[in-house]
Design a protein around this motif. Structure first.
Motif, PDB file in Angstrom:
ATOM      1  N   ASP B 204       0.829  -1.212   0.000  1.00 28.45           N
ATOM      2  CA  ASP B 204       0.000   0.000   0.000  1.00 28.45           C
ATOM      3  C   ASP B 204       0.857   1.254   0.000  1.00 28.45           C
ATOM      4  OD1 ASP B 204      -2.508  -0.974  -0.087  1.00 28.45           O
ATOM      5  OD2 ASP B 204      -2.787  -1.049   2.089  1.00 28.45           O
ATOM      6  N   VAL B 205       1.999   1.147   0.646  1.00 31.42           N
ATOM      7  CA  VAL B 205       2.873   2.309   0.750  1.00 31.42           C
ATOM      8  C   VAL B 205       4.278   1.887   0.328  1.00 31.42           C
ATOM      9  CG1 VAL B 205       3.749   4.123   2.247  1.00 31.42           C
ATOM     10  CG2 VAL B 205       1.499   3.115   2.706  1.00 31.42           C
ATOM     11  N   LEU B 206       4.811   2.584  -0.666  1.00 28.68           N
ATOM     12  CA  LEU B 206       6.153   2.255  -1.149  1.00 28.68           C
ATOM     13  C   LEU B 206       7.084   3.448  -0.970  1.00 28.68           C
ATOM     14  CD1 LEU B 206       5.431   0.204  -4.391  1.00 28.68           C
ATOM     15  CD2 LEU B 206       6.602  -0.616  -2.332  1.00 28.68           C
ATOM     16  N   VAL B 207       8.203   3.163  -0.363  1.00 28.33           N
ATOM     17  CA  VAL B 207       9.275   4.126  -0.221  1.00 28.33           C
ATOM     18  C   VAL B 207      10.293   3.706  -1.270  1.00 28.33           C
ATOM     19  CG1 VAL B 207      11.115   4.837   1.326  1.00 28.33           C
ATOM     20  CG2 VAL B 207       8.813   4.497   2.220  1.00 28.33           C
ATOM     21  N   SER B 208      10.380   4.489  -2.349  1.00 35.57           N
ATOM     22  CA  SER B 208      11.143   4.044  -3.513  1.00 35.57           C
ATOM     23  C   SER B 208      12.380   4.899  -3.673  1.00 35.57           C
ATOM     24  CB  SER B 208      10.251   4.133  -4.758  1.00 35.57           C
ATOM     25  OG  SER B 208      10.685   3.239  -5.739  1.00 35.57           O
ATOM     26  N   VAL B 209      13.499   4.248  -3.935  1.00 32.59           N
ATOM     27  CA  VAL B 209      14.770   4.979  -3.954  1.00 32.59           C
ATOM     28  C   VAL B 209      15.477   4.805  -5.285  1.00 32.59           C
ATOM     29  CG1 VAL B 209      15.976   3.030  -2.868  1.00 32.59           C
ATOM     30  CG2 VAL B 209      16.917   5.334  -2.659  1.00 32.59           C
ATOM     31  N   GLY B 210      16.160   5.868  -5.720  1.00 37.20           N
ATOM     32  CA  GLY B 210      16.874   5.832  -6.988  1.00 37.20           C
ATOM     33  C   GLY B 210      18.341   6.169  -6.834  1.00 37.20           C
ATOM     34  N   ARG B 211      18.958   6.466  -7.964  1.00 38.70           N
ATOM     35  CA  ARG B 211      20.401   6.691  -8.001  1.00 38.70           C
ATOM     36  C   ARG B 211      20.840   7.828  -7.072  1.00 38.70           C
ATOM     37  NH1 ARG B 211      23.050   5.272 -13.338  1.00 38.70           N
ATOM     38  NH2 ARG B 211      21.484   6.641 -14.236  1.00 38.70           N
ATOM     39  N   LEU B 225      13.432   4.489   7.277  1.00 38.85           N
ATOM     40  CA  LEU B 225      12.207   5.259   7.031  1.00 38.85           C
ATOM     41  C   LEU B 225      11.033   4.311   6.768  1.00 38.85           C
ATOM     42  CD1 LEU B 225      10.612   7.867   6.463  1.00 38.85           C
ATOM     43  CD2 LEU B 225      11.403   7.767   4.097  1.00 38.85           C
ATOM     44  N   ALA B 226      11.300   3.306   5.935  1.00 42.15           N
ATOM     45  CA  ALA B 226      10.231   2.357   5.603  1.00 42.15           C
ATOM     46  C   ALA B 226       9.732   1.654   6.860  1.00 42.15           C
ATOM     47  CB  ALA B 226      10.732   1.339   4.584  1.00 42.15           C
ATOM     48  N   GLU B 227      10.641   1.332   7.750  1.00 45.78           N
ATOM     49  CA  GLU B 227      10.243   0.646   8.967  1.00 45.78           C
ATOM     50  C   GLU B 227       9.364   1.563   9.827  1.00 45.78           C
ATOM     51  OE1 GLU B 227      13.514  -1.310  11.072  1.00 45.78           O
ATOM     52  OE2 GLU B 227      12.324  -1.035  12.895  1.00 45.78           O
ATOM     53  N   ALA B 228       9.794   2.819   9.934  1.00 44.01           N
ATOM     54  CA  ALA B 228       9.018   3.779  10.729  1.00 44.01           C
ATOM     55  C   ALA B 228       7.630   3.978  10.135  1.00 44.01           C
ATOM     56  CB  ALA B 228       9.763   5.109  10.802  1.00 44.01           C
ATOM     57  N   MET B 229       7.538   3.919   8.809  1.00 41.89           N
ATOM     58  CA  MET B 229       6.245   4.141   8.137  1.00 41.89           C
ATOM     59  C   MET B 229       5.465   2.846   7.951  1.00 41.89           C
ATOM     60  SD  MET B 229       7.382   6.778   5.095  1.00 41.89           S
ATOM     61  CE  MET B 229       5.754   6.769   4.313  1.00 41.89           C
ATOM     62  N   LYS B 230       6.040   1.733   8.303  1.00 42.04           N
ATOM     63  CA  LYS B 230       5.482   0.401   8.017  1.00 42.04           C
ATOM     64  C   LYS B 230       5.217   0.263   6.514  1.00 42.04           C
ATOM     65  CE  LYS B 230       3.500  -0.369  12.566  1.00 42.04           C
ATOM     66  NZ  LYS B 230       3.787   1.000  13.105  1.00 42.04           N
ATOM     67  N   ALA B 231       6.168   0.726   5.737  1.00 43.53           N
ATOM     68  CA  ALA B 231       6.063   0.671   4.278  1.00 43.53           C
ATOM     69  C   ALA B 231       7.094  -0.327   3.735  1.00 43.53           C
ATOM     70  CB  ALA B 231       6.330   2.052   3.702  1.00 43.53           C
ATOM     71  N   ASP B 232       7.011  -0.610   2.456  1.00 45.49           N
ATOM     72  CA  ASP B 232       8.016  -1.459   1.816  1.00 45.49           C
ATOM     73  C   ASP B 232       8.951  -0.609   0.964  1.00 45.49           C
ATOM     74  OD1 ASP B 232       7.084  -3.962   2.808  1.00 45.49           O
ATOM     75  OD2 ASP B 232       5.425  -3.853   1.368  1.00 45.49           O
TER      76      ASP B 232
END
Ligand SMILES: Cc1cc2nc3c(=O)[nH]c(=O)nc-3n(C[C@H](O)[C@H](O)[C@H](O)COP(=O)(O)OP(=O)(O)OC[C@H]3O[C@@H](n4cnc5c(N)ncnc54)[C@H](O)[C@@H]3O)c2cc1C
Ligand SMILES: Nc1ncnc2c1ncn2[C@@H]1O[C@H](COP(=O)(O)O)[C@@H](O)[C@H]1O
Lengths: 263, 321
Positions: B204-211, B225-232
């Motif tokens: 439902d929530v994606l923390v997406s990272v790039g270059r 951050l993803a852990e704090a937000m319960k995101a993937d």
């Protein structure tokens, strides 16, 4: 295996903020950092690894100006054996077909079993490799992410297709492959490596050396022409959050809560 | 004007989404009749042809067992033999179009222009189109001399599909004209992408990272951050190319299609192959140090910041809530 790798000098998008010049006829080139096209670097690494496995020779070739010498040298520092610069005022303004015609003429001056290009360069055209193959009447495979040499007549290649699936093909040599990023891990080139090849002579060939008529390449031969560069009029675009970092974070947290981003 | 054709890609008896996008794009060329050309074999091919007759006035069917799998080297030969040399042919700019188009244009002695995002129109034999360069950071107008024909590939998703389905077209069998289809490249098999331990297609929530994350070690701040937000955590292609994260976390046309509620793109420029993997109209937040990054054109909310500094501060704040 005799391998030719086509490499292009391009503005490095990871290092530059690209913007359109005020005249709208180019991008701001003032203080751009240039490097070898990302895809081509993977292609050169792949060629070196193939030669490490089965023997042979890697030549890197660029259609460009004097400054392209620097990227040829960089790829030679990686391990390419020879460099070749194709340079002529008559090449300016070439479209993809023009560039492929110049490269085809250079291929005719040597004897190569395998020709590699990058999947695409800075304009995202993804065209030169496929055109070159068709001009040479060699088979072609694009977006290659795996190369296995079966014998001196055939390769097994993987093509990256949608969804990260891989299409496996058998292809006869000589052939042209366009290489996709991620196929390998290009080796690091240190200052020492560059220094070692700093004084190696890189041959230069022009239109007459290659037997190319001025009307088949360059602006005169181009059916596809760039009229301008522009910044498109956007729809709404993003609402930019402004303020101190603290204020921005507070706004962002509120938005995340509202949109279900925080549980 | 020259005849206009649209090449229909299909799989399992169903046409690709691009089929109706090409129909819409062809209208911008001012063509009153556009012909669909479909290659393949057997019942699946027939099903696609029948379906396409609802959207195209004429459908040229080329049935040959050699094209059971769409090997571009084989399809090219068939098209060179069947199509009029001076036609305008539209293809999708996908992994098949990229494979087929450039070589086909040479063999047909046509002009080639790829990854077109808009068509301004055709004046006489001059086609005017819009393309993008530098991963979407700059747009260009291009002119194409179509006097001897042209092959044009169109960016998927750039032309709203023509759903009218009112063409009432007919299927014409051109299989007899395909000619010799032997090729020096043989399709062997398709290997499916690896499945990873996290299924980002369900997130439902994606923390997406790039270059923009710059270094493998910096990925930790993203996971925090993803852990704090319960995101993937998901990512763009260069992160996978560098082997910093597994392929199953890559969003995009050559990765996975995701449909979260919230998508945070951090240090991602917004190339169409990346954005093309984000579906379902999520709330997109882009964080990038370059205010001109194309990602800000598709995001709902943008933040101009250095992610290496911004992410840890955001994580702290969320933890403190
Ligand atoms: C056939 C094909 C298929 C492809 N499939 C995919 C795919 O499935 N998925 C995909 O993602 N790509 C895909 N690509 C690649 C795509 O074209 C782009 O090259 C890629 O998406 C770029 O990734 P990026 O945005 O992370 O990197 P870049 O384009 O290099 O962008 C990095 C961004 O980070 C910003 N930045 C840098 N440092 C910082 C910092 N400290 N703080 C904040 N911002 C910073 C920069 O301003 C820049 O905007 C494909 C390409 C091809 C040819
Ligand atoms: N000027 C050039 N010199 C050498 N190779 C080139 C040149 N332009 C394109 N290529 C090759 O063709 C590939 C695809 O580029 P393009 O078709 O322009 O997207 C690049 O990755 C290079 O391998």
């Amino acid at each position: 295996m005799e391998i030719l790798v086509c490499v292009k000098r391009v503005p490095d998008t990871a290092e530059n903020e690209i913007s359109v010049s005020s005249a709208g006829n180019d991008i701001e080139r003032g203080d751009l950092v240039y490097s070898v096209n990302e895809w081509d670097n993977y292609a050169v690494e792949e060629a070196i690894q193939i030669v490490d496995r089965v023997g042979g020779n890697v030549t890197v070739v660029a259609v460009g100006d004097d400054e392209s010498e620097e990227i040829l040298r960089r790829e030679m520092a990686m391990g390419a054996n020879d460099g070749l610069l194709l340079k002529d005022g008559a090449f300016d303004g070439s479209d993809g077909k023009g560039t492929a015609s110049i490269l085809k003429a250079a291929v005719g001056k040597g004897k190569y079993d395998l020709i590699l290009t990058g999947a695409q360069a800075e304009a995202g055209a993804a065209q030169v490799g496929g055109m070159l193959a068709a001009m040479l009447d060699y088979p072609y495979a694009s977006l290659v992410n795996k190369v296995e040499v079966i014998d001196d007549k055939k390769l097994k290649v993987g093509r990256e297709i949608e969804g990260g699936n891989q299409e496996i093909n058998e292809i006869e040599l000589p052939c042209v492959l366009s290489i996709q990023t991620g196929i390998n891990e290009p080796r690091y080139v240190g200052i020492r490596g560059i220094r070692k090849v700093a004084s190696v002579e890189i041959p230069v060939m022009g239109a007459s050396d290659l037997g190319l008529g001025a009307d088949s390449v360059g602006a005169a031969g181009a059916k596809v022409k760039r009229v301008d560069y522009f910044v498109p009029e956007m729809g709404a675009g993003a609402e930019m959050l402004e303020g101190s970092t603290e204020e921005i974070i507070d706004k962002l947290v509120e938005l995340l809560k509202a949109k279900g981003g925080l549980k | 004007m020259a005849q206009v054709f649209a090449y229909i890609t299909h799989k399992g008896g169903a046409a690709d989404d691009s089929a109706l996008e090409l129909a819409a794009a062809a209208k911008k060329l001012g063509a009153d009749a556009v012909t669909a050309v479909v290659t393949g074999t057997g019942g699946e091919l027939d099903a696609v042809c029948k379906d396409m007759a609802a959207s195209y006035k004429e459908v040229w069917k080329i049935d040959n067992a050699a094209m059971a799998y769409p090997n571009a080297e084989v399809v090219r030969k068939a098209l060179v033999n069947v199509l009029p040399g001076d036609c305008l042919l539209l293809l999708p700019h996908d992994t098949f179009g990229i494979d087929l188009g450039p070589g086909l244009s040479i063999k047909m002695n046509s002009a080639y222009v790829s990854d077109v995002v808009a068509i301004d129109g055709l004046e006489g034999a001059t086609l005017k189109v819009v393309r993008q360069e530098f991963g979407g950071a700059a747009s260009t107008h291009m002119t194409v001399d179509t006097g001897a024909g042209a092959v044009v590939t169109l960016r998927p998703g750039s032309f709203a599909a023509d759903e009218s389905k009112s063409a009432g077209g007919q299927v014409v069998d051109k299989s007899g004209d395909a000619g010799d289809l032997t090729a020096k490249r043989k399709y062997l098999e398709t290997v499916a992408a690896e499945v990873g331990d996290v299924d980002i297609t369900k997130s439902d929530v994606l923390v997406s990272v790039g270059r923009g994350i710059e270094d493998q070690d910096n990925l930790q701040i993203v996971f925090d951050l993803a852990e704090a937000m319960k995101a993937d955590v998901s990512c763009s292609r260069p992160i996978v190319d560098a082997k910093w994260l597994e392929k199953s976390r890559q969003v995009g046309t050559s990765g996975l299609t995701v449909k979260p509620k919230v998508y945070m793109a951090m240090g991602i420029s917004g190339a169409f192959q990346h954005v093309g993997g984000i579906k379902g109209n999520p709330f997109i937040i882009a964080i990038n140090k370059n205010p001109k990054a194309p990602i800000f054109q598709v995001a709902d909310v943008g933040i101009e910041a250095n992610i290496l500094e911004f992410i840890p501060e955001l994580t702290e704040k969320i933890k403190s809530l």
